[in-house]
Scaffold this active site. Structure first.
Site, PDB file in Angstrom:
ATOM      1  N   ASP A 352      32.704  30.100  18.368  1.00 54.78           N
ATOM      2  CA  ASP A 352      32.619  28.565  18.302  1.00 54.78           C
ATOM      3  C   ASP A 352      31.063  28.193  19.144  1.00 54.78           C
ATOM      4  O   ASP A 352      30.701  29.053  19.750  1.00 54.78           O
ATOM      5  CB  ASP A 352      33.627  28.106  19.314  1.00 54.78           C
ATOM      6  CG  ASP A 352      33.534  26.402  19.386  1.00 54.78           C
ATOM      7  OD1 ASP A 352      33.339  25.673  18.424  1.00 54.78           O
ATOM      8  OD2 ASP A 352      33.606  26.143  20.642  1.00 54.78           O
ATOM      9  N   ASP A 543      36.620  27.860  23.100  1.00 50.49           N
ATOM     10  CA  ASP A 543      36.965  27.300  24.541  1.00 50.49           C
ATOM     11  C   ASP A 543      37.655  25.974  24.265  1.00 50.49           C
ATOM     12  O   ASP A 543      38.526  25.570  25.310  1.00 50.49           O
ATOM     13  CB  ASP A 543      35.805  27.067  25.338  1.00 50.49           C
ATOM     14  CG  ASP A 543      35.056  25.891  24.875  1.00 50.49           C
ATOM     15  OD1 ASP A 543      34.808  25.474  23.476  1.00 50.49           O
ATOM     16  OD2 ASP A 543      34.627  24.797  25.606  1.00 50.49           O
ATOM     17  N   ASP A 547      40.421  25.074  19.207  1.00 51.34           N
ATOM     18  CA  ASP A 547      40.143  26.655  19.001  1.00 51.34           C
ATOM     19  C   ASP A 547      41.471  27.411  19.165  1.00 51.34           C
ATOM     20  O   ASP A 547      41.527  28.577  18.844  1.00 51.34           O
ATOM     21  CB  ASP A 547      38.909  27.133  19.952  1.00 51.34           C
ATOM     22  CG  ASP A 547      37.756  26.658  19.602  1.00 51.34           C
ATOM     23  OD1 ASP A 547      37.509  26.466  18.332  1.00 51.34           O
ATOM     24  OD2 ASP A 547      37.008  26.557  20.631  1.00 51.34           O
TER      25      ASP A 547
END
Length: 650
Positions: A352, A543, A547
């Site tokens: 990410d 995080d 996700d």
């Protein structure tokens, strides 16, 4: 003494890894209540050494009855608990375990008159167990000292008075006081204007972190700049530190493939060893004319001693425990030994962007005024944004240095998806995206729209006066992380919900060749699924709450534990406590170190045992060689496993 050692050894074998001894809870309880001190073993060792010196150094040999009495006393001192356990297990019809194996071998040695060798086998076996116990205790202690830093009591501020109460009794939204050098017991929000904290227990970093009023502080941090007050946001049992402790404790019950293999192997191995020892004693009688029962019994006893799988049973779980301990020291939490193996097999990393590769905090990167100063442009934007709680508004206000007290803002209107409109000191001001300017027919050049980052356009009385470029700062360790993964021949892909232009800019800065932008959570899942379908072993690091699904789907899921969401942390296989993306490289390194040491131990133990088994069956190796090989290999394997925790990584 031995009971204590065996209790520790058996618990490790059963609860953490492979074991050939299916321990019963009542046996465990008796272990703890029947603990002997080490003096008995040391006394037995001294008696053995004295008798050997007399026999081989001064050629003094007591008569057989005196020798038997002396050696029998030493034998019982060293092996009483082993014999007791062997009997109890036999009564439970559990004959195939190392306690029975050692008892049969040593009693057999006494039966054929090899008193010193029988005592030596039991003494050195118990010494080996002692060292194993110490090694496991040290590994446990290193993790416990690192993490278990929760104070039991806190200073509660109530009605202007400070009262000492148990941390578990403190409710959410209470105010607690923490003195200099004192550890925080509960997660909360800082109420003091500013303070500095040692966060080593949570992040593994020794550099203190500065916090301001309203910032989050976590249990385990230590106040280093004076007394502070904190408003609690979680109960004692729900703190981040409590979650970390639970993760470490649960990690020991999740076995690696290697441990599971050894466990299954040991269940088959031990009965086979007994059968082969019996065959070695009986079969030669059918084929050898000058068969001597005593000689073949001796060979069978040697076979039993060397076949004891102590080195494998203890050193393998100890190796993985060492890996988990090393990782914990560096702020990496493996939720199980199986994930140590899994991280070494990863050949693709997906990440990410926001909060993982970038700080997750917006900053004004560039100010582009047209026909006025930067300060004036920023002042117009800040005048309206002071009434907004959006993260971009906070970034603008943090950058602004102009005094807003004299700015008169009237008729403020928020236009959803576009921005803000208001009258400022009699002028119509627009602050937002370029869709807002289009809506009010404000002219601007197209090249402004194509820039990366979040752009805040500003117009006054229908005239475009400039823009602010706001973007998420790249973490200092991110470039280093991508380069390190490239050196490991592990390609990295960035998955983000940001605009294409922003994603392209960040990917270019980091040196990431492949990226996908404008993704929803289901789009990230699709990218991971596509990679897995092509046979890739995918690690995903993120995080945010969105996700969590993709972290679960990946072969290895990693979550940022400092700023990351609870959902991401709970679903992850590995938790990064200090939000440093380079920890994925360290995790791979620790995994490879651990796996290498474990297989070194397997090769060492198996190789030496096969060699000495062959020599023992051929009558070349004696009980002395057998016990030295068995205990020696076990000690070498333990020392090899313990050195994992001494390894240096970045």
């Amino acid at each position: 003494m031995a009971d204590s050692l065996h209790h520790q050894h058996c618990c490790q074998s059963e609860n953490q890894a492979a074991t050939i001894n299916h321990q019963h809870h009542d046996v465990h309880a008796e272990h703890e209540h029947g603990v002997s001190s080490h003096w008995a073993l040391l006394t037995a060792l001294c008696v053995l050494a004295l008798m050997l010196v007399l026999e081989y150094g001064f050629s003094v040999t007591p008569n057989i009855y005196l020798s038997l009495a002396i050696y029998l006393c030493a034998y019982l001192l060293a092996g009483y608990d082993v014999l007791k356990l062997a009997v109890k297990k036999a009564l439970h019809l559990d004959f195939f375990n190392e306690f029975v194996l050692m008892s049969v071998a040593t009693i057999g040695a006494f039966a054929i008159g090899s008193f010193s060798e029988g005592v030596a086998v039991m003494v050195f076996y118990s010494l080996g167990e002692w060292f194993q116990e110490s090694a496991v205790s040290d590994a446990k202690r290193s993790i416990k000292n690192l993490l278990d830093s929760r104070p039991d009591t806190v200073t509660l501020v109530k009605d202007g008075k400070q009262v000492q109460v148990h941390a578990a009794e403190v409710a959410i939204n209470s105010i607690i006081s923490v003195k200099t050098g004192e550890k925080i017991a509960l997660d909360g929000v800082l109420q003091t204007d500013k303070a500095s904290f040692d966060t080593a227990a949570l992040t593994g970093e020794s550099v203190p972190r500065s916090k301001r009023k309203g910032d989050e502080v976590l249990a385990g941090m230590i106040s280093t700049s004076g007394a502070v007050e904190i408003k609690t946001t979680a109960l004692f049992k729900d703190s981040k530190l409590s979650q970390i402790l639970n993760l470490v404790q649960e990690a020991n019950s999740r076995k690696s493939k290697t441990q599971l293999f050894i466990s299954k192997f040991a269940k088959i191995y031990t009965p086979i060893v007994f059968a082969l020892a019996l065959a070695l004693l009986v079969l030669p009688y059918l084929f050898i004319n000058d068969y001597v029962f005593k000689d073949w019994l001796y060979r069978a006893l040697v076979f039993l001693v060397i076949s004891c799988p102590c080195a494998l049973v203890v050193s393998i779980p100890l190796g993985y425990f060492g890996g988990i301990g090393l990782a914990s020291k560096h702020g990496i939490l493996f939720k199980g030994a199986n994930f140590i193996d899994a991280i070494t097999e990863v050949d693709t990393v997906m990440m990410d962007k926001t909060g993982t590769l970038t700080e997750g905090v917006f900053e004004v990167q560039e100010i582009k005024p047209i026909g006025l100063s930067e300060e004036e442009l920023l002042g117009y934007a800040a005048g309206l944004e002071q009434y907004s709680s959006h993260p971009i508004a906070k970034a603008i206000l943090q950058k602004n240095t102009a005094n807003l007290e004299g700015v008169k803002v009237e008729q403020l209107e928020e236009i959803a998806g576009h921005g803000l409109k208001a009258m400022v000191n009699g002028k119509e001001v627009l602050v937002g995206n370029f869709k807002l300017l289009d809506k009010y027919k404000v002219a601007f050049e197209d090249h402004f729209v194509e820039q990366s980052g979040s752009i805040v356009a500003v117009a006054v009385d229908g005239i475009f006066i400039g823009q602010l470029l706001i973007s998420d700062a790249i973490k200092p360790q991110s470039v280093k992380t991508i380069k390190a993964l490239q050196k490991l021949n592990i390609p990295t892909t960035m998955l983000t919900g940001d605009r294409q232009a922003t994603a392209k800019h960040i990917a270019s800065e980091l040196g990431i060749a492949t990226f996908y932008a404008d993704l929803l959570p289901q789009d990230k899942i699709e990218q991971v699924e596509l990679a897995k379908k092509t046979g890739k072993k995918v690690a995903f690091m993120g995080d945010g709450l969105n996700d969590a699904p993709v972290i679960t789907l990946a072969n290895v899921g990693l979550a940022m534990g400092g700023l990351g969401s609870d959902a991401a942390i709970e679903t992850a296989d590995i938790v990064i406590q200090n939000d440093n993306p380079y920890q994925i490289v360290n995790a791979i390194t620790i995994g490879k170190i651990t796996k290498s040491v474990v297989w070194q131990n397997i090769a060492l133990a198996a190789g030496v045992k096969i060699l000495v088994l062959a020599l023992g069956a051929g009558g070349v190796a004696t009980l002395w060689e057998a016990v030295i090989a068995d205990v020696g290999v076990a000690l070498l394997a333990i020392l090899n496993a313990v050195r994992i925790q001494k390894k240096k990584i970045e």
